[in-house]
Design a protein around this motif. Structure first.
Motif, PDB file in Angstrom:
ATOM      1  N   LEU A 114       0.812  -1.203   0.000  1.00  0.00           N
ATOM      2  CA  LEU A 114       0.000   0.000   0.000  1.00  0.00           C
ATOM      3  C   LEU A 114       0.851   1.261   0.000  1.00  0.00           C
ATOM      4  CD1 LEU A 114      -2.758  -0.897   2.623  1.00  0.00           C
ATOM      5  CD2 LEU A 114      -2.800  -1.164   0.161  1.00  0.00           C
ATOM      6  N   GLY A 115       2.110   1.131   0.239  1.00  0.00           N
ATOM      7  CA  GLY A 115       2.956   2.309   0.318  1.00  0.00           C
ATOM      8  C   GLY A 115       3.360   2.583   1.748  1.00  0.00           C
ATOM      9  N   LYS A 116       4.376   3.354   1.911  1.00  0.00           N
ATOM     10  CA  LYS A 116       4.927   3.615   3.230  1.00  0.00           C
ATOM     11  C   LYS A 116       4.014   4.515   4.039  1.00  0.00           C
ATOM     12  CE  LYS A 116       9.632   3.000   1.640  1.00  0.00           C
ATOM     13  NZ  LYS A 116      10.332   3.501   0.497  1.00  0.00           N
ATOM     14  N   SER A 117       4.047   4.349   5.351  1.00  0.00           N
ATOM     15  CA  SER A 117       3.249   5.170   6.256  1.00  0.00           C
ATOM     16  C   SER A 117       4.102   6.239   6.921  1.00  0.00           C
ATOM     17  CB  SER A 117       2.610   4.285   7.331  1.00  0.00           C
ATOM     18  OG  SER A 117       1.766   3.332   6.770  1.00  0.00           O
ATOM     19  N   GLY A 118       5.267   6.493   6.399  1.00  0.00           N
ATOM     20  CA  GLY A 118       6.137   7.482   6.997  1.00  0.00           C
ATOM     21  C   GLY A 118       7.170   6.877   7.915  1.00  0.00           C
ATOM     22  N   GLY A 119       7.261   5.548   7.952  1.00  0.00           N
ATOM     23  CA  GLY A 119       8.180   4.905   8.879  1.00  0.00           C
ATOM     24  C   GLY A 119       9.104   3.932   8.186  1.00  0.00           C
ATOM     25  N   SER A 120       9.786   4.352   7.139  1.00  0.00           N
ATOM     26  CA  SER A 120      10.664   3.452   6.414  1.00  0.00           C
ATOM     27  C   SER A 120      11.874   3.092   7.254  1.00  0.00           C
ATOM     28  CB  SER A 120      11.127   4.108   5.109  1.00  0.00           C
ATOM     29  OG  SER A 120      11.977   5.204   5.381  1.00  0.00           O
ATOM     30  N   ALA A 121      12.530   2.001   6.863  1.00  0.00           N
ATOM     31  CA  ALA A 121      13.692   1.534   7.616  1.00  0.00           C
ATOM     32  C   ALA A 121      14.803   2.578   7.627  1.00  0.00           C
ATOM     33  CB  ALA A 121      14.190   0.223   7.021  1.00  0.00           C
ATOM     34  N   SER A 122      14.989   3.285   6.506  1.00  0.00           N
ATOM     35  CA  SER A 122      16.059   4.284   6.435  1.00  0.00           C
ATOM     36  C   SER A 122      15.751   5.486   7.320  1.00  0.00           C
ATOM     37  CB  SER A 122      16.259   4.738   4.987  1.00  0.00           C
ATOM     38  OG  SER A 122      15.049   5.298   4.472  1.00  0.00           O
ATOM     39  N   ALA A 123      14.471   5.821   7.465  1.00  0.00           N
ATOM     40  CA  ALA A 123      14.097   6.980   8.264  1.00  0.00           C
ATOM     41  C   ALA A 123      14.143   6.681   9.755  1.00  0.00           C
ATOM     42  CB  ALA A 123      12.707   7.470   7.873  1.00  0.00           C
ATOM     43  N   HIS A 124      13.863   5.433  10.113  1.00  0.00           N
ATOM     44  CA  HIS A 124      13.803   5.069  11.532  1.00  0.00           C
ATOM     45  C   HIS A 124      14.553   3.758  11.786  1.00  0.00           C
ATOM     46  CE1 HIS A 124      10.944   8.206  12.677  1.00  0.00           C
ATOM     47  NE2 HIS A 124      10.318   7.955  11.543  1.00  0.00           N
ATOM     48  N   PRO A 125      15.863   3.771  11.665  1.00  0.00           N
ATOM     49  CA  PRO A 125      16.621   2.534  11.902  1.00  0.00           C
ATOM     50  C   PRO A 125      16.504   2.040  13.340  1.00  0.00           C
ATOM     51  CG  PRO A 125      18.093   4.438  11.747  1.00  0.00           C
ATOM     52  CD  PRO A 125      16.739   4.905  11.303  1.00  0.00           C
ATOM     53  N   GLU A 126      16.191   2.954  14.274  1.00  0.00           N
ATOM     54  CA  GLU A 126      16.076   2.564  15.682  1.00  0.00           C
ATOM     55  C   GLU A 126      14.869   1.671  15.933  1.00  0.00           C
ATOM     56  OE1 GLU A 126      13.710   6.428  15.368  1.00  0.00           O
ATOM     57  OE2 GLU A 126      15.414   5.454  14.389  1.00  0.00           O
ATOM     58  N   TRP A 127      13.923   1.623  14.992  1.00  0.00           N
ATOM     59  CA  TRP A 127      12.741   0.791  15.151  1.00  0.00           C
ATOM     60  C   TRP A 127      12.997  -0.672  14.809  1.00  0.00           C
ATOM     61  CZ3 TRP A 127       8.317   4.103  12.503  1.00  0.00           C
ATOM     62  CH2 TRP A 127       8.147   5.294  13.230  1.00  0.00           C
ATOM     63  N   SER A 128      14.140  -0.954  14.235  1.00  0.00           N
ATOM     64  CA  SER A 128      14.413  -2.309  13.755  1.00  0.00           C
ATOM     65  C   SER A 128      14.496  -3.337  14.875  1.00  0.00           C
ATOM     66  CB  SER A 128      15.720  -2.328  12.958  1.00  0.00           C
ATOM     67  OG  SER A 128      16.821  -1.955  13.788  1.00  0.00           O
ATOM     68  N   LYS A 129      14.668  -2.891  16.104  1.00  0.00           N
ATOM     69  CA  LYS A 129      14.780  -3.816  17.238  1.00  0.00           C
ATOM     70  C   LYS A 129      13.413  -4.295  17.728  1.00  0.00           C
ATOM     71  CE  LYS A 129      15.004   0.045  20.532  1.00  0.00           C
ATOM     72  NZ  LYS A 129      15.838   0.728  21.553  1.00  0.00           N
ATOM     73  N   TYR A 130      12.336  -3.710  17.221  1.00  0.00           N
ATOM     74  CA  TYR A 130      11.005  -4.013  17.747  1.00  0.00           C
ATOM     75  C   TYR A 130      10.287  -5.114  16.972  1.00  0.00           C
ATOM     76  CZ  TYR A 130      11.494   0.514  20.127  1.00  0.00           C
ATOM     77  OH  TYR A 130      11.940   1.559  20.896  1.00  0.00           O
ATOM     78  N   THR A 131       9.540  -5.924  17.703  1.00  0.00           N
ATOM     79  CA  THR A 131       8.545  -6.832  17.131  1.00  0.00           C
ATOM     80  C   THR A 131       7.237  -6.531  17.831  1.00  0.00           C
ATOM     81  OG1 THR A 131      10.128  -8.591  16.632  1.00  0.00           O
ATOM     82  CG2 THR A 131       7.819  -9.216  16.798  1.00  0.00           C
ATOM     83  N   PHE A 132       6.246  -6.096  17.078  1.00  0.00           N
ATOM     84  CA  PHE A 132       4.954  -5.736  17.645  1.00  0.00           C
ATOM     85  C   PHE A 132       3.952  -6.865  17.429  1.00  0.00           C
ATOM     86  CE2 PHE A 132       6.820  -1.532  16.834  1.00  0.00           C
ATOM     87  CZ  PHE A 132       6.634  -0.941  18.082  1.00  0.00           C
ATOM     88  N   THR A 133       3.233  -7.196  18.483  1.00  0.00           N
ATOM     89  CA  THR A 133       2.189  -8.214  18.400  1.00  0.00           C
ATOM     90  C   THR A 133       0.831  -7.531  18.355  1.00  0.00           C
ATOM     91  OG1 THR A 133       3.532  -9.794  19.632  1.00  0.00           O
ATOM     92  CG2 THR A 133       1.176 -10.263  19.450  1.00  0.00           C
ATOM     93  N   ILE A 134       0.089  -7.828  17.310  1.00  0.00           N
ATOM     94  CA  ILE A 134      -1.225  -7.223  17.092  1.00  0.00           C
ATOM     95  C   ILE A 134      -2.302  -8.220  17.491  1.00  0.00           C
ATOM     96  CG2 ILE A 134      -2.793  -6.245  15.369  1.00  0.00           C
ATOM     97  CD1 ILE A 134      -0.231  -5.555  13.718  1.00  0.00           C
ATOM     98  N   GLY A 135      -3.195  -7.810  18.350  1.00  0.00           N
ATOM     99  CA  GLY A 135      -4.305  -8.663  18.761  1.00  0.00           C
ATOM    100  C   GLY A 135      -5.389  -8.669  17.700  1.00  0.00           C
ATOM    101  N   ASP A 136      -5.652  -9.834  17.157  1.00  0.00           N
ATOM    102  CA  ASP A 136      -6.676 -10.010  16.123  1.00  0.00           C
ATOM    103  C   ASP A 136      -7.950 -10.468  16.821  1.00  0.00           C
ATOM    104  OD1 ASP A 136      -8.338 -10.932  14.132  1.00  0.00           O
ATOM    105  OD2 ASP A 136      -6.777 -11.929  12.991  1.00  0.00           O
ATOM    106  N   ASN A 137      -8.928  -9.582  16.910  1.00  0.00           N
ATOM    107  CA  ASN A 137     -10.121  -9.825  17.712  1.00  0.00           C
ATOM    108  C   ASN A 137     -11.192 -10.574  16.930  1.00  0.00           C
ATOM    109  OD1 ASN A 137     -12.048  -9.789  19.671  1.00  0.00           O
ATOM    110  ND2 ASN A 137     -12.376  -7.578  19.667  1.00  0.00           N
ATOM    111  N   GLY A 138     -11.233 -11.871  17.122  1.00  0.00           N
ATOM    112  CA  GLY A 138     -12.308 -12.668  16.544  1.00  0.00           C
ATOM    113  C   GLY A 138     -12.208 -12.895  15.062  1.00  0.00           C
ATOM    114  N   GLY A 139     -11.022 -12.800  14.478  1.00  0.00           N
ATOM    115  CA  GLY A 139     -10.906 -12.981  13.041  1.00  0.00           C
ATOM    116  C   GLY A 139     -11.426 -11.771  12.298  1.00  0.00           C
ATOM    117  N   ASP A 140     -10.887 -10.587  12.616  1.00  0.00           N
ATOM    118  CA  ASP A 140     -11.376  -9.352  12.009  1.00  0.00           C
ATOM    119  C   ASP A 140     -10.790  -9.090  10.626  1.00  0.00           C
ATOM    120  OD1 ASP A 140      -8.758  -8.624  12.595  1.00  0.00           O
ATOM    121  OD2 ASP A 140      -9.299  -7.196  14.156  1.00  0.00           O
ATOM    122  N   GLY A 141      -9.938  -9.994  10.163  1.00  0.00           N
ATOM    123  CA  GLY A 141      -9.351  -9.853   8.831  1.00  0.00           C
ATOM    124  C   GLY A 141      -8.000  -9.184   8.803  1.00  0.00           C
TER     125      GLY A 141
END
Length: 349
Positions: A34-61
């Motif tokens: 879909l395109g970048k949301s303003g948080g590319s790897a080159s712009a925010h290299p400090e984010w590379s250490k993160y793994t975010f877990t998203i809660g999928d509520n009831g199979g919301d797609g």
């Protein structure tokens, strides 16, 4: 937008969640990103250490759409998804830091706050078709119940602490009834379906696609989940641990915007959305298509009317004896999105 009954969220829930956290990370398999949301790897290299877990509520797609759209393909962090059958366990997982972000109905934040869980409401999912209910109180085919007043003394299946729980309380209150005037049978969605289909309860308060499927099979809607007895909005909640870290908070904002972007894309590509819901819910494509409109939302910041609606609901739960501690909704609100953000205004190349 979901594994166990709400009263049994404990060691068993954590074990189940551990397995869910092993869910696969998002990757592109079909449509271009879909395109970048303003948080590319080159712009925010400090984010590379993160793994975010998203809660999928009831199979919301959300997980299937991440693959279809490639929404996270260029993200400088990793994401994975944990599936929940409904909201209360998701809120508890957010409070414990087992997930970072997830969408729930209007009641789980209230019951979670009453238990002093450490989480915040960070955004709102507003229905694009607010005249169509996403949850209903339904009765079986051939039922003699014709009005909400007829529920007096009857058994109503409902997931405890869920948005459907709130719908039930407000619906009963609208005809002068309270929890003591009926038999609330607290069952998770799967158990509720079994009880409803086998005649063990007289009514069932539940959301789509379960409600839509039951209606397609002959059930009848007794009360729709629409104002003034119900909200048509749901809420994103986030881990207090993620929000308190300034750098991680900025990255989490990017996660939320990418999620909002994939759902905005799905609204404009309903065939993809139905495919995602069918895959995650494990239901026929026709059933996913039948309930699709109720899933279509736009993501915005939380406003004063949202806080007021949640506060009114929280006070109603306290008055009805469904929670034992007064909840101050402003204190559990922390907007992640910039003022004026509206995912329905996003465009795609």
């Amino acid at each position: 937008m979901h594994r166990r009954t709400p009263r049994l969220v404990g060691a068993a829930a954590l074990l189940a969640l551990t397995g869910a956290l092993a869910a696969c990370s998002a990757s592109s398999q079909a449509a271009p990103p879909l395109g970048k949301s303003g948080g590319s790897a080159s712009a925010h290299p400090e984010w590379s250490k993160y793994t975010f877990t998203i809660g999928d509520n009831g199979g919301d797609g959300s997980q299937a759409l991440a693959k279809i759209t490639g929404a996270f393909d260029d993200a400088p962090y990793k994401v994975k998804f944990a599936r929940f059958t409904y909201g209360p366990p998701l809120v508890q997982a957010a409070a414990s830091g087992d997930i970072d972000l997830g969408a729930v109905g209007d009641v789980p934040p209230i019951t979670g706050a009453a238990k002093e869980y450490g989480f915040k409401i960070v955004a709102v999912n507003r229905s694009l078709t607010p005249s169509q209910s996403n949850e209903n109180i339904i009765v079986p085919k051939g039922s003699e119940l014709r009005s909400l007043a007829d529920l007096k003394g009857k058994k109503i299946a409902v997931p405890q602490g869920s948005s459907a729980h709130g719908l039930t309380l407000n619906a009963l209150n609208s005809v002068g009834l309270g929890p003591k005037d009926v038999h609330l049978v607290f069952l998770d969605p799967a158990a509720g379906a079994t009880a409803f289909n086998t005649g063990k309860v007289d009514a069932w308060a539940i959301w789509n696609p379960q409600s839509a499927i039951a209606v397609r099979n002959g059930a009848r809607i007794l009360a729709k989940g629409l104002p003034p007895i119900d909200q048509t909005s749901s809420y994103y909640v986030a881990s207090g641990k993620s929000l308190d870290d300034r750098t991680k908070r900025a990255a989490l904002t990017d996660v939320l915007q990418r999620l909002a972007r994939e759902f905005a894309y799905a609204v404009k590509h309903e065939d993809k959305y139905a495919q995602a819901l069918s895959e995650e819910e494990g239901i026929p494509l026709a059933d996913a298509e039948a309930s699709l409109k109720a899933f279509e939302t736009r993501v915005t910041p939380i406003g004063k009317p949202d806080i007021a609606a949640e506060q009114k609901l929280a006070d109603a739960f306290l008055e009805a004896g469904q929670i034992t501690k007064k909840v101050d909704v402003p204190s559990i609100t922390d907007n992640l999105l910039p003022a004026g953000y509206d995912s329905s205004k996003l465009t795609f190349g």
